[in-house]
Design a protein around this motif. Structure first.
Motif, PDB file in Angstrom:
ATOM      1  N   SER A 597       0.692  -1.233  -0.006  1.00 34.40           N
ATOM      2  CA  SER A 597      -0.076  -0.024  -0.034  1.00 34.40           C
ATOM      3  C   SER A 597       0.681   1.197   0.092  1.00 34.40           C
ATOM      4  O   SER A 597       0.428   2.486  -0.429  1.00 34.40           O
ATOM      5  CB  SER A 597      -0.887   0.059   1.188  1.00 34.40           C
ATOM      6  N   ASP A 598       2.235   1.341   0.155  1.00 36.09           N
ATOM      7  CA  ASP A 598       2.859   2.312   0.586  1.00 36.09           C
ATOM      8  C   ASP A 598       3.728   2.605  -0.880  1.00 36.09           C
ATOM      9  O   ASP A 598       4.807   3.397  -1.118  1.00 36.09           O
ATOM     10  CB  ASP A 598       3.942   2.324   1.549  1.00 36.09           C
ATOM     11  N   GLY A 599       3.213   1.950  -1.996  1.00 33.15           N
ATOM     12  CA  GLY A 599       3.723   2.320  -3.119  1.00 33.15           C
ATOM     13  C   GLY A 599       5.089   1.279  -3.568  1.00 33.15           C
ATOM     14  O   GLY A 599       5.437   1.719  -4.671  1.00 33.15           O
ATOM     15  N   GLN A 600       5.230   0.244  -2.806  1.00 33.75           N
ATOM     16  CA  GLN A 600       6.540  -0.522  -3.167  1.00 33.75           C
ATOM     17  C   GLN A 600       6.109  -1.828  -3.903  1.00 33.75           C
ATOM     18  O   GLN A 600       5.106  -2.185  -4.050  1.00 33.75           O
ATOM     19  CB  GLN A 600       7.048  -0.970  -1.964  1.00 33.75           C
ATOM     20  N   ILE A 601       7.026  -2.147  -4.850  1.00 34.25           N
ATOM     21  CA  ILE A 601       6.808  -3.261  -5.692  1.00 34.25           C
ATOM     22  C   ILE A 601       8.035  -4.274  -5.963  1.00 34.25           C
ATOM     23  O   ILE A 601       9.123  -3.588  -5.740  1.00 34.25           O
ATOM     24  CB  ILE A 601       6.142  -2.782  -7.233  1.00 34.25           C
ATOM     25  N   LYS A 602       7.893  -5.393  -6.194  1.00 32.12           N
ATOM     26  CA  LYS A 602       8.964  -6.296  -6.711  1.00 32.12           C
ATOM     27  C   LYS A 602       8.557  -7.514  -7.179  1.00 32.12           C
ATOM     28  O   LYS A 602       7.380  -7.953  -7.421  1.00 32.12           O
ATOM     29  CB  LYS A 602       9.745  -6.647  -5.184  1.00 32.12           C
ATOM     30  N   ASP A 628       3.869  -1.316  10.522  1.00 37.84           N
ATOM     31  CA  ASP A 628       2.639  -1.995  10.856  1.00 37.84           C
ATOM     32  C   ASP A 628       1.417  -1.421  10.026  1.00 37.84           C
ATOM     33  O   ASP A 628       0.456  -2.184   9.958  1.00 37.84           O
ATOM     34  CB  ASP A 628       2.469  -1.957  12.294  1.00 37.84           C
ATOM     35  N   ALA A 629       1.395  -0.334   9.619  1.00 31.64           N
ATOM     36  CA  ALA A 629       0.339   0.296   8.926  1.00 31.64           C
ATOM     37  C   ALA A 629       0.199  -0.144   7.513  1.00 31.64           C
ATOM     38  O   ALA A 629      -0.879  -0.136   6.995  1.00 31.64           O
ATOM     39  CB  ALA A 629       0.558   1.928   9.036  1.00 31.64           C
ATOM     40  N   GLU A 630       1.256  -0.590   6.872  1.00 30.35           N
ATOM     41  CA  GLU A 630       1.399  -0.764   5.520  1.00 30.35           C
ATOM     42  C   GLU A 630       0.945  -2.347   5.234  1.00 30.35           C
ATOM     43  O   GLU A 630       0.930  -3.280   6.120  1.00 30.35           O
ATOM     44  CB  GLU A 630       3.004  -0.842   4.772  1.00 30.35           C
ATOM     45  N   ARG A 631       0.351  -2.515   4.217  1.00 24.13           N
ATOM     46  CA  ARG A 631      -0.406  -3.945   3.827  1.00 24.13           C
ATOM     47  C   ARG A 631       0.013  -4.378   2.402  1.00 24.13           C
ATOM     48  O   ARG A 631       0.395  -3.594   1.368  1.00 24.13           O
ATOM     49  CB  ARG A 631      -1.758  -3.806   3.937  1.00 24.13           C
ATOM     50  N   LEU A 632       0.320  -5.705   2.201  1.00 25.71           N
ATOM     51  CA  LEU A 632       0.291  -6.067   0.787  1.00 25.71           C
ATOM     52  C   LEU A 632      -1.014  -6.165   0.097  1.00 25.71           C
ATOM     53  O   LEU A 632      -1.943  -6.448   0.983  1.00 25.71           O
ATOM     54  CB  LEU A 632       0.785  -7.871   1.006  1.00 25.71           C
ATOM     55  N   ILE A 633      -1.120  -5.514  -0.827  1.00 29.16           N
ATOM     56  CA  ILE A 633      -2.509  -5.267  -1.684  1.00 29.16           C
ATOM     57  C   ILE A 633      -2.537  -6.157  -2.813  1.00 29.16           C
ATOM     58  O   ILE A 633      -3.972  -6.508  -3.252  1.00 29.16           O
ATOM     59  CB  ILE A 633      -2.603  -3.683  -2.090  1.00 29.16           C
ATOM     60  N   ASN A 634      -1.557  -6.792  -3.129  1.00 24.59           N
ATOM     61  CA  ASN A 634      -1.999  -8.014  -4.622  1.00 24.59           C
ATOM     62  C   ASN A 634      -0.713  -8.602  -4.723  1.00 24.59           C
ATOM     63  O   ASN A 634       0.298  -8.184  -4.312  1.00 24.59           O
ATOM     64  CB  ASN A 634      -2.563  -7.096  -5.618  1.00 24.59           C
ATOM     65  N   ALA A 635      -0.989  -9.959  -5.373  1.00 29.29           N
ATOM     66  CA  ALA A 635       0.093 -10.659  -5.741  1.00 29.29           C
ATOM     67  C   ALA A 635      -0.264 -11.397  -7.219  1.00 29.29           C
ATOM     68  O   ALA A 635      -1.462 -11.654  -7.270  1.00 29.29           O
ATOM     69  CB  ALA A 635       0.046 -11.825  -4.882  1.00 29.29           C
ATOM     70  N   ILE A 636       0.398 -11.051  -8.016  1.00 32.86           N
ATOM     71  CA  ILE A 636       0.110 -11.755  -9.552  1.00 32.86           C
ATOM     72  C   ILE A 636       1.050 -12.504 -10.117  1.00 32.86           C
ATOM     73  O   ILE A 636       2.126 -12.173 -10.101  1.00 32.86           O
ATOM     74  CB  ILE A 636      -0.229 -10.252 -10.386  1.00 32.86           C
TER      75      ILE A 636
END
Length: 805
Positions: A597-602, A628-636
């Motif tokens: 959710s904080d805009g990180q990607i890998k 702790d506030a950040e969340r994984l939003i998707n996995a593709i």
């Protein structure tokens, strides 16, 4: 109490459970052999009732229960437990199936021919004797043991603080090693292993692990793998069967066959039609009949891993050496045995020397008496009695008391010239024998020469071919899932609340789709037809990955709720499922794209996320979150075979950015990734999608508006930029809660799910593509239906057709 327990421990260590290093026997075994030999119950005589032998042992030497004596007697006769049985038995002496022997009143026993080696020369003062328990007879402390019985027949026992586990070995190999060690006292364990490569079990089989054998022979402790000897045979009709002809040492054959059938009936392994014990007079044989097209090698590997067709054998070679329990290696034992045999030969030679000297003394007296026969007869006739005659001979002719006694006892028929000749010949033989005995007793080389000759004679008469095959390395067994799992098509459901289940097609087709057993506040994220051999990957908002083979999923009817993930893996209260995927195989070449959710990607290579052995009880970390506030939003999942793929990211305030997949580095599971989009303060990443140039986007806002737009409206740039605004700014602003990408030719429905939850279907063909900065049209009334939280493809499996729509 400590003092008494110490005495008790000493007793059972020295006098019950552990064998002596010299003869390899426990006291009860030694007493059985000694008593049977004393009674003449030997291999060249007829069989006698076992009860008689047991009674003699118990009454004279072993004041314990008759059952323990009889059990020891029976074991000495069992050729599947003893490499060279020391007792022959008529009648039922048990079986490899664990059947007990018949009662001792029914069976008959006698010593075997090879047991004669154990008792040979016992009458020549070769071993120390001691009084029995009631001081009425003498029994040996150790037997002469003219063969290396400790290693030939092995030993097993448990005492206080000590246990022993010595495997059987080949007699011929041990004798070769003894002869070599006799000539090369500095030989190493490796040198001796040229002659003794490893154990030789009476049941044959295959031993794997030369390192374990070497360690055991050096230290007395080691571990090897023992597996059954098997072959795969062809049957009529294109079927096969696995045939077992040798099983590991001390494995119960009946229980082994039962275990295989239990696995078959419980469907733990697929492809076994039947398992039968076909053992008969010709030898052991277990037939495992397979179904048509079954993977014979895979099934055999599974059985080796999950039954006693393969076992681990642990050496723990403890024996009593000089009254103390000692863990012995190969060289230690062979050296101790040679020293004992040298002692036996020395004492036997001393005994023979003493007897020869005594006889020579008498023969010399007889020869002298025959030379003055007339005077001797005259003196005897003039004597009053035998004692007077003996005294007169000593006084008048200088005979010793022993010689005089022999002369007086001489029978008249022996007073002939031929008898003088025989006496002279006997005296010559005795002189030669005494010279030999003197040489043996005073020259170590001569002693060793005698020992070497006797060892070779034992090998020539009693050595048998090796039965156990030895392989240097332990084969690593792998079992394909197809062997253990029935190949069956099923429906898999994963819900947003964390419930998972698999359902048979029959149950699924017999029930309405919406009667899925979920609670009112839950909804399905995944409903898909797959196979029991497939694999389910579930990604959670806390950056965790949960793996389950489909065949391990809770098997429930379609109307039942299923199993919650927290029953096996602890989920946190606010942890949610964000994505679920099914794969036919764990051998995938692609990557998984993850965003937070904080805009990180890998990207992470699929092979990096393949689960370990603890997957049943532990979730693995798939992405590190900054706070702790950040969340994984998707996995593709990204399939590398698809060309021209790019990634679209859209923030909550409506900024969209498109960039190539190659822009995202491939990183490990424990990293946080790189910046995907440059977010404003208080903005978050709504979602990501993997797209092509022809793809379209379906976007939903918190106010219930739905917007469709072409991906081509977004140019491919570089990551970490702000992106383009795709919503029209209003006072009551629209905020993106979710979006997905769909193909241009897709004509199906999408589901918009609200926080109540209410599920609203949207037909994509009912909506035109919007302008880049339009807000779309309202499809949800947020006051009556709730605020949208997710958009997904409609979870529809065509019932009755068994295919995914």
């Amino acid at each position: 109490m400590g003092d008494r327990f110490g005495r008790y421990s000493k007793s059972i260590i020295q006098e019950r459970a552990l064998p002596d290093i010299r003869d390899g026997l426990k006291p009860v075994q030694r007493r059985i052999l000694f008593a049977m030999n004393k009674d003449g119950n030997t291999f060249d005589k007829g069989f006698r009732k076992s009860a008689k032998s047991v009674g003699n042992v118990m009454g004279n030497f072993h004041p314990h229960g008759d059952s323990s004596i009889y059990e020891a007697l029976v074991r000495l006769s069992q050729d599947w437990k003893i490499r060279e049985p020391l007792v022959e038995m008529h009648g039922n002496n048990g079986s490899m199936d664990g059947d007990p022997a018949a009662a001792m009143r029914y069976t008959e026993a006698r010593l075997s021919k090879i047991s004669n080696l154990m008792l040979q020369d016992i009458d020549k003062d070769t071993v120390p004797m001691t009084l029995n328990f009631d001081d009425t007879e003498k029994e040996p402390i150790v037997l002469p043991a003219r063969m290396p019985n400790l290693f030939v027949n092995g030993a097993t026992g448990i005492s206080a603080g000590y246990a022993t586990e010595i495997p059987p070995h080949n007699l011929g190999e041990l004798i070769d090693a003894l002869i070599y060690l006799l000539g090369h006292p500095q030989a190493t364990t490796a040198d001796l292993m040229e002659f003794v490569p490893g154990p030789d079990f009476p049941t044959g089989g295959i031993v794997q692990g030369i390192e374990g054998i070497q360690k055991a022979y050096e230290t007395g402790r080691g571990r090897i793998v023992v597996r059954a000897k098997t072959a795969i045979e062809e049957l009529r009709g294109g079927r096969q069967q696995i045939v077992v002809t040798e099983i590991p040492y001390e494995v119960n054959k009946a229980q082994l066959v039962k275990r295989i059938n239990d696995l078959r009936l419980a469907k733990k392994v697929e492809g076994i039609a039947d398992a039968r014990d076909e053992t008969d007079r010709s030898g052991l044989r277990i037939a495992i009949e397979l179904k048509k097209n079954a993977d014979a090698t895979g099934i055999l590997n599974y059985l080796l891993m999950n039954t006693d067709l393969q076992i681990n054998y642990n050496f723990n070679m403890v024996a009593i050496d000089d009254h103390r329990p000692v863990r012995v290696g190969l060289k230690h034992y062979l050296g101790a045995y040679l020293a004992f045999q040298q002692s036996v030969i020395t004492k036997r030679t001393e005994y023979k020397q003493k007897k020869a000297q005594e006889r020579l003394h008498i023969v010399e007296g007889l020869i002298k008496a025959l030379s003055i026969l007339d005077q001797v007869i005259k003196t005897i006739r003039a004597s009053k009695n035998k004692a007077d005659a003996q005294a007169n001979l000593v006084r008048e002719y200088g005979f010793t008391d022993t010689q005089a006694g022999a002369i007086v006892a001489l029978q008249l028929y022996r007073l002939t010239n031929t008898d003088v000749t025989a006496l002279n010949d006997e005296a010559d033989r005795l002189q030669k024998s005494l010279a030999e005995y003197h040489l043996i007793l005073n020259d170590a080389k001569e002693l060793n020469k005698v020992l070497r000759q006797e060892l070779r004679a034992v090998k020539k008469e009693f050595a048998t071919p090796r039965q156990t095959q030895i392989e240097a390395h332990v084969e690593k067994l792998t079992v394909d899932t197809k062997v253990t799992v029935a190949d069956e098509d099923v429906i898999v459901l994963v819900s947003a609340a964390g419930y998972i289940k698999r359902t048979s097609l029959r149950s699924f087709n017999a029930s309405p789709l919406d009667e899925n057993g979920l609670k009112e506040d839950d909804y399905p994220l995944l409903i898909q037809q797959t196979n029991t051999l497939a694999h389910l990957f579930v990604f959670t908002s806390h950056g965790h990955l949960i793996y389950r083979p489909v065949h391990e999923l809770f098997d429930a009817k379609w109307k039942e709720t299923g199993e919650h993930l927290s029953q096996t893996i602890g989920l946190q209260d606010d942890e949610k499922i964000v994505s679920a995927m099914l794969f036919e195989s764990l051998d995938q070449a692609g990557t998984v794209i993850l965003a937070s959710s904080d805009g990180q990607i890998k990207q992470t290579a699929f092979k990096e996320i393949v689960p370990g052995s603890r997957y049943k009880s532990h979730a693995s970390q798939i992405m590190k979150l900054h706070s702790d506030a950040e969340r994984l939003i998707n996995a593709i999942y990204c399939d590398p075979t698809y060309a021209n793929q790019s990634i679209v990211t859209i923030s909550r305030t409506g900024y969209a950015l498109r960039f190539a997949v190659d822009e995202v580095p491939v990183q490990s599971t424990r990293t946080a990734g790189v910046r995907a989009i440059n977010l404003k303060e208080n903005d978050t990443l709504a979602n990501i999608a993997l797209v092509s140039d022809e793809s379209r986007l379906a976007i939903i806002t918190q106010r219930g508006a739905y917007k469709a737009m072409a991906v081509s409206e977004l140019e491919v740039g570089t990551r970490a930029r702000r992106g383009n605004l795709i919503l029209h700014r209003l006072k009551n602003a629209h905020l993106v809660v979710d979006f997905l990408a769909y193909p241009a030719d897709f004509t199906g429905s999408l589901e918009i799910i609200t926080n109540r939850p209410v599920i609203q279907d949207v037909q994509v063909t009912d909506h035109h593509l919007g302008a880049p900065k339009s807000n779309g049209s309202f499809v949800i009334d947020d006051e009556s239906q709730g605020q949208p939280v997710r958009i997904q493809f409609k979870q529809v499996v065509a019932q009755g057709e068994q295919s995914l729509v």
